[in-house]
Design a protein around this motif. Structure first.
Motif, PDB file in Angstrom:
ATOM      1  N   ASP B 184      37.094  64.753 114.947  1.00 18.53           N
ATOM      2  CA  ASP B 184      37.448  63.552 114.224  1.00 18.53           C
ATOM      3  C   ASP B 184      36.311  63.148 113.285  1.00 18.53           C
ATOM      4  OD1 ASP B 184      38.615  60.799 113.763  1.00 18.53           O
ATOM      5  OD2 ASP B 184      39.943  61.498 115.365  1.00 18.53           O
ATOM      6  N   SER B 185      36.263  61.845 112.966  1.00 19.17           N
ATOM      7  CA  SER B 185      35.243  61.333 112.056  1.00 19.17           C
ATOM      8  C   SER B 185      33.916  61.095 112.766  1.00 19.17           C
ATOM      9  CB  SER B 185      35.738  60.019 111.442  1.00 19.17           C
ATOM     10  OG  SER B 185      36.013  59.075 112.466  1.00 19.17           O
ATOM     11  N   GLY B 186      33.786  61.598 113.977  1.00 21.85           N
ATOM     12  CA  GLY B 186      32.609  61.327 114.797  1.00 21.85           C
ATOM     13  C   GLY B 186      32.964  60.326 115.872  1.00 21.85           C
ATOM     14  N   ASP B 226      27.789  67.548 114.376  1.00 19.91           N
ATOM     15  CA  ASP B 226      28.306  66.963 113.145  1.00 19.91           C
ATOM     16  C   ASP B 226      28.421  68.074 112.101  1.00 19.91           C
ATOM     17  OD1 ASP B 226      28.798  65.627 110.809  1.00 19.91           O
ATOM     18  OD2 ASP B 226      26.885  64.548 110.769  1.00 19.91           O
ATOM     19  N   TRP B 228      30.272  67.908 109.439  1.00 23.71           N
ATOM     20  CA  TRP B 228      30.338  67.238 108.128  1.00 23.71           C
ATOM     21  C   TRP B 228      28.930  67.083 107.548  1.00 23.71           C
ATOM     22  CZ3 TRP B 228      33.857  65.821 104.654  1.00 23.71           C
ATOM     23  CH2 TRP B 228      33.612  64.739 103.797  1.00 23.71           C
ATOM     24  N   PRO B 234      26.743  63.452 115.695  1.00 22.78           N
ATOM     25  CA  PRO B 234      28.138  63.249 115.268  1.00 22.78           C
ATOM     26  C   PRO B 234      28.544  61.780 115.313  1.00 22.78           C
ATOM     27  CG  PRO B 234      28.087  64.100 117.499  1.00 22.78           C
ATOM     28  CD  PRO B 234      26.658  64.009 117.061  1.00 22.78           C
ATOM     29  N   GLU B 235      27.769  60.947 114.643  1.00 20.32           N
ATOM     30  CA  GLU B 235      27.999  59.501 114.597  1.00 20.32           C
ATOM     31  C   GLU B 235      29.258  59.217 113.773  1.00 20.32           C
ATOM     32  OE1 GLU B 235      28.017  56.619 115.852  1.00 20.32           O
ATOM     33  OE2 GLU B 235      25.837  56.432 116.008  1.00 20.32           O
ATOM     34  N   ASP B 236      29.849  58.068 113.993  1.00 20.50           N
ATOM     35  CA  ASP B 236      31.113  57.717 113.341  1.00 20.50           C
ATOM     36  C   ASP B 236      30.899  56.571 112.358  1.00 20.50           C
ATOM     37  OD1 ASP B 236      33.742  57.246 112.663  1.00 20.50           O
ATOM     38  OD2 ASP B 236      34.291  56.339 114.585  1.00 20.50           O
ATOM     39  N   GLY B 241      37.389  57.976 114.844  1.00 20.10           N
ATOM     40  CA  GLY B 241      37.078  58.835 115.990  1.00 20.10           C
ATOM     41  C   GLY B 241      36.643  58.044 117.212  1.00 20.10           C
ATOM     42  N   PRO B 269      31.987  64.741 121.022  1.00 16.95           N
ATOM     43  CA  PRO B 269      32.335  64.453 119.630  1.00 16.95           C
ATOM     44  C   PRO B 269      32.068  65.672 118.744  1.00 16.95           C
ATOM     45  CG  PRO B 269      30.669  62.914 120.495  1.00 16.95           C
ATOM     46  CD  PRO B 269      30.746  64.082 121.424  1.00 16.95           C
ATOM     47  N   ARG B 271      32.326  66.283 114.810  1.00 13.52           N
ATOM     48  CA  ARG B 271      32.596  65.546 113.574  1.00 13.52           C
ATOM     49  C   ARG B 271      33.003  66.522 112.472  1.00 13.52           C
ATOM     50  NH1 ARG B 271      28.771  62.418 109.561  1.00 13.52           N
ATOM     51  NH2 ARG B 271      30.230  60.856 108.775  1.00 13.52           N
ATOM     52  N   GLY B 274      34.280  62.500 107.245  1.00 13.27           N
ATOM     53  CA  GLY B 274      33.842  61.118 107.184  1.00 13.27           C
ATOM     54  C   GLY B 274      35.057  60.249 106.930  1.00 13.27           C
TER      55      GLY B 274
END
Lengths: 133, 739
Positions: B184-186, B226, B228, B234-236, B241, B269, B271, B274
């Motif tokens: 997902d987005s993180g 992450d 991305w 892999p922070e959001d 996410g 997570p 990622r 974004g």
């Protein structure tokens, strides 16, 4: 036989590369002039009353490629060179190459050309996915 | 995802009072002398605990305790009166669970033991459904887990239009051994309600910073990866996410916020984007999840493009026994006609998920498909965890006041009349103008674009501001400020004119994308007009494009809608099933979920299963035995089958007879073949099997699975239709009893 196959591949690749390079020359943008450029937004996608992400398709200048099983390293290197591609990343478990197109050849154009090669199992755009699901 | 702008109630204190703590109350044993034959005092039991909603008892079983110092001989003789058999002894309590012979009722048996002076007490084996309720203060917002018809975010629902999570939690509340990857987005997994359910790569945690300690190709991937940003964090910066991960496994029963479907799990997570994601990252991310031990992948993303690479990656997950749960999409689309990927990939490990609302109706936005969308799950008004963001400090990426006329702009398109002018727009200064000195043209799709691209700095927000003065035909002609990468275009806003044709003097302040374009973007303005009526046009001045780094400033909760929110309910149930049955393969988890949906008439014909998922039924699912073989022998038939591996499995029931009514039933222990003797040679016998399980709170309908299809064989005929082989001849007479 192998030599001719390789030769014909080389020639086709070379010829197509030239035509792609010529196209590249025509897209030098000049200030405040009508221009034709890959970067310039293609206005045919615009319609009255739109907003948000209108065309959400693929990342420009990038491809995912899978080479046929057993394709030699030097052939892969040669294809990269011929089509002016650069490896961004290889997902080794799946043998999928994420590559960047170094010139202004379009994603569609490169895919059309790679399709003809026996060494390519498939090539496809690097599609955009959305989380708005 | 559709975000809801309504004011949310982060902590509904009024509700805290009504949330019962999970109280595990043992119903007091009734004394033998107090037992009234034939009357089970439900009222007494109900009074003991208002959380105990469903009470009954197991037919054919009683619990009994003899007085101290009673000899084994006396006990055996007491049992021989009725022919009862001890099936379990609870040592510390000196309590026995007895199986009654066929035809003896619980009431009759209790009456019989009651007369025996050696018996301290006897009672039915009560079924207790505790329906474990966690102490998380916002639990009542989670209608998808437990719908009592409560009002959630101003919307009222229908009782039991939910996945029966509290019932499932009586069996299992999840396990940190189950790894669920969120592609997902993180995930903002420092959220206080999620931090304890993070997946942790222990080798990297205890390893050396900057070194790929586990040799998996990713340096310092302690909490996921992450793709991305190509880093280990892999922070959001999107919220999507985090919200998804919270539904799967926000920590339960910790006295704060909410709970996920799993109280405990390990969230990995991965990622892949974004604001949007890229297929290349999804492909790498799936392989990463598989290689690093994920049991389940949650894929709340999608698009309309078939990707062979994504197909190969999900197939790789299948080949490595990883379940792939995917959102069906939010465009009210029939996926049978227009496929949506990855949910439409025809692979055995994919579960495609549609969304239902608080009344168990298919959401109007939800995609569906009688052959391509498997199940539905709650996906509207879903309350879950999100990060809070702060922005800045702002960096000016580009400023332009058009004094003097700047280089580097391009004008193009049909009937293009863009240009620079001095003095006519904003009092004396130069500006960018569509149609200097005249009206714009009809049928134009004309663009003014700054021809230098900007690198997309990830985890940054971009804002375009400018002054604008415009006279455009109302409702038919539009000005678009846009961003583009040459292939995709993002229109910040469409802006039309006024009904009276007056100039609008206004300003843009558009903060619409952080990372719509993964690598680079251009910006510009487009004027799009229809075939009729032209006006003076547009004046633009004092342009500023700024960039602000995004950082996470706190943690909160919010309501989202979407099949993205339905999907983690199913991935969460998959997690519970895996926690309950650690040996389950991905196809067994999938079967347990798909074979136990609550059928809903309005979903019939729209989904493969025609139903909404049910966590309780999935975790108590006992699959029918597979690969049944019948090997006839002299006056006998040997039945063999493949072992089931439910954790609750205690044995099987063989049903057979000389016709399909299968009049004889035999319960046997956990073996995989059994010989039925005393049959008549030359007679055709019909067989079916079902699995028997022992859950913590057993009850009718829970302890036995569904029958296999009926198979037949003729006794005395060697090797008919058996498929050959098989473990013939096992004699397990000592393990049987007649039901």
């Amino acid at each position: 036989m192998g030599f001719y196959k390789y030769l014909s591949f080389f020639l086709i690749g070379g010829i197509l590369l030239i035509s792609c390079s010529e196209k590249e020359k025509t897209i030098t943008a000049k200030s405040n002039q009508p221009i034709q450029s890959n970067e310039f937004h293609r206005s045919e996608n615009l319609r009255p009353g739109q907003s948000g992400l209108i065309k959400n398709n693929y990342q420009p200048g990038e491809l995912l490629i899978k080479f046929a099983e057993g394709t030699e390293e030097r052939i892969i290197e040669n294809i990269m060179k011929q089509y002016n591609l650069e490896i961004i990343n290889i997902t080794t478990k799946l043998n999928i190459y994420h590559v960047k197109i170094k010139d202004d050849c379009s994603v569609e154009e490169i895919i059309r050309r790679l399709e003809d090669l026996e060494e390519i199992e498939y090539s496809e755009p690097n599609y955009v996915v959305t989380f708005q699901e | 995802v559709k975000r809801r702008p309504e004011v949310r109630q982060k902590y509904n204190f009024a509700f805290v009072v009504t949330v019962a703590l999970c109280t595990f109350i043992i119903i007091p044993f009734s004394r033998a002398g107090q037992w009234n034959k034939g009357s089970i005092s439900k009222a007494d039991l109900m009074n003991s605990n208002n959380a105990t909603k469903k009470i009954g008892y197991v037919p054919g079983e009683i619990l009994i305790k003899f007085k101290p110092m009673i000899s084994k001989t006396k006990i055996a003789s007491a049992h021989s009166v009725l022919g009862t058999r001890e099936i379990k002894r609870i040592g510390p309590l000196k309590l026995s669970r007895l199986k009654l012979p066929a035809g003896i009722s619980v009431e009759d048996a209790l009456a019989q033991y009651e007369m025996n002076p050696d018996v301290e007490y006897a009672e039915p084996n009560y079924i207790i459904h505790f329906e474990k309720t966690p102490n998380d203060p916002d639990f009542d917002e989670l209608w998808g887990l437990h719908n009592t018809g409560q009002t959630v975010d101003l919307i009222t629902g229908t009782p039991d239009a939910d996945i029966d999570a509290p019932e499932a939690w009586d069996i299992t509340t999840g396990s940190e051994n189950v790894i669920i990857a969120v592609l997902d987005s993180g995930v903002a997994n420092m959220h206080p309600d999620q931090i304890n359910n993070r997946w942790i790569n222990l080798t990297e945690l205890s390893g050396v910073t900057g070194v790929d300690d586990d040799g998996n190709g990713y340096i310092d991937d302690i909490y996921g990866w992450d793709f991305w940003g190509n880093d280990s964090n892999p922070e959001d910066y999107n919220s999507h996410g985090t919200h998804v991960a919270g539904t799967i496994a926000a920590q339960g029963d910790n006295g704060s916020d909410i709970t996920g479907v799993n109280w405990d799990a390990s969230i990995m997570p991965v990622r892949i984007g974004g604001v949007v994601g890229l297929m290349s990252y999804a492909v790498e991310g799936i392989v990463y999840a598989v290689e690093n031990g994920a049991d389940i992948i949650n894929a709340s993303y999608g698009g309309s493009n078939f990707s062979q690479s994504a197909y190969n990656a999900i197939k790789y997950a299948n080949d490595n026994d990883v379940l792939f749960v995917a959102a069906a999409g939010n465009s009210s689309n029939d996926n049978d006609i227009d496929p949506h990927y990855p949910s439409s990939y025809n692979l055995p490990n994919v579960i495609a998920v549609a969304a239902t609302d608080q009344d168990d109706a298919l959401e109007s936005f939800s995609n569906y498909g009688a052959t391509t969308v498997d199940v539905a799950a709650p996906g509207d008004n879903i309350y879950s965890t999100i990060p809070e963001f702060s922005y800045g400090p702002a960096v000016n990426s580009y400023t332009e006041d058009f004094d003097p006329f700047p280089p580097g702009w391009g004008f193009s398109g049909a009937n293009n009349t863009w240009g620079f002018v001095s003095g006519t727009g904003f009092g004396g200064t130069n500006c960018l103008e569509d149609s200097p000195g005249a009206d714009y043209l009809n049928n134009s799709v004309e663009i003014a674009q700054y021809l230098t691209s900007f690198s997309s700095v990830k985890e940054n927000r971009y804002t375009l501001t400018s002054r604008i003065k415009a006279d455009i035909e109302y409702g038919w002609d539009f000005l678009y400020p846009f961003g583009t990468d040459g292939n995709n275009i993002f229109i910040w806003e469409n802006r039309t004119g006024t009904t009276n044709g007056a100039f609008i003097v206004d300003s843009f302040d558009f903060t619409a994308f952080a990372e719509v374009f993964p690598s680079f973007f251009y910006f510009g303005f487009a004027l799009v007009t229809d075939p009729l009526i032209t006006r003076d046009g547009v004046y633009i001045d004092d342009l500023v494009l700024t960039r602000e780094p995004i950082s996470i400033s706190g943690y909160d909760l919010d309501y989202f809608d979407g099949t993205s929110m339905a999907t983690p309910h199913v991935a969460g149930i998959a997690g519970l099933v895996k926690a309950q049955n650690p040996n389950y393969s991905n196809s067994q988890i999938r079967d347990a979920i798909l074979n136990t949906v609550d059928k809903i008439p309005s979903l019939s014909g729209k989904l493969v299963t025609g139903g909404r998922v049910n966590a309780f039924k999935a975790v108590t699912y006992l699959a029918p035995p597979k690969n049944i073989k019948l090997i006839p022998g002299d006056e006998s038939i040997t039945v063999s089958w493949s072992a089931n591996n439910e954790a609750a499995l205690t044995g099987y029931k063989i049903l057979y007879g000389t016709d399909s009514s299968l009049g004889t039933k035999i319960n046997i222990r956990n073996v995989t073949s059994f010989t039925i003797k005393g049959l008549s040679n030359g007679t055709k016998y019909y067989f079916a099997l079902r699995t028997i399980g022992d859950f913590p709170f057993p009850g009718p309908g829970v302890t036995e699975g569904n029958n296999t299809p009926v198979v037949t064989a003729v006794a005395g005929t060697p090797m008919v239709n058996t498929g050959g082989g098989g473990g013939g001849g096992g004699c397990f007479i000592s393990t049987i009893f007649i039901d």
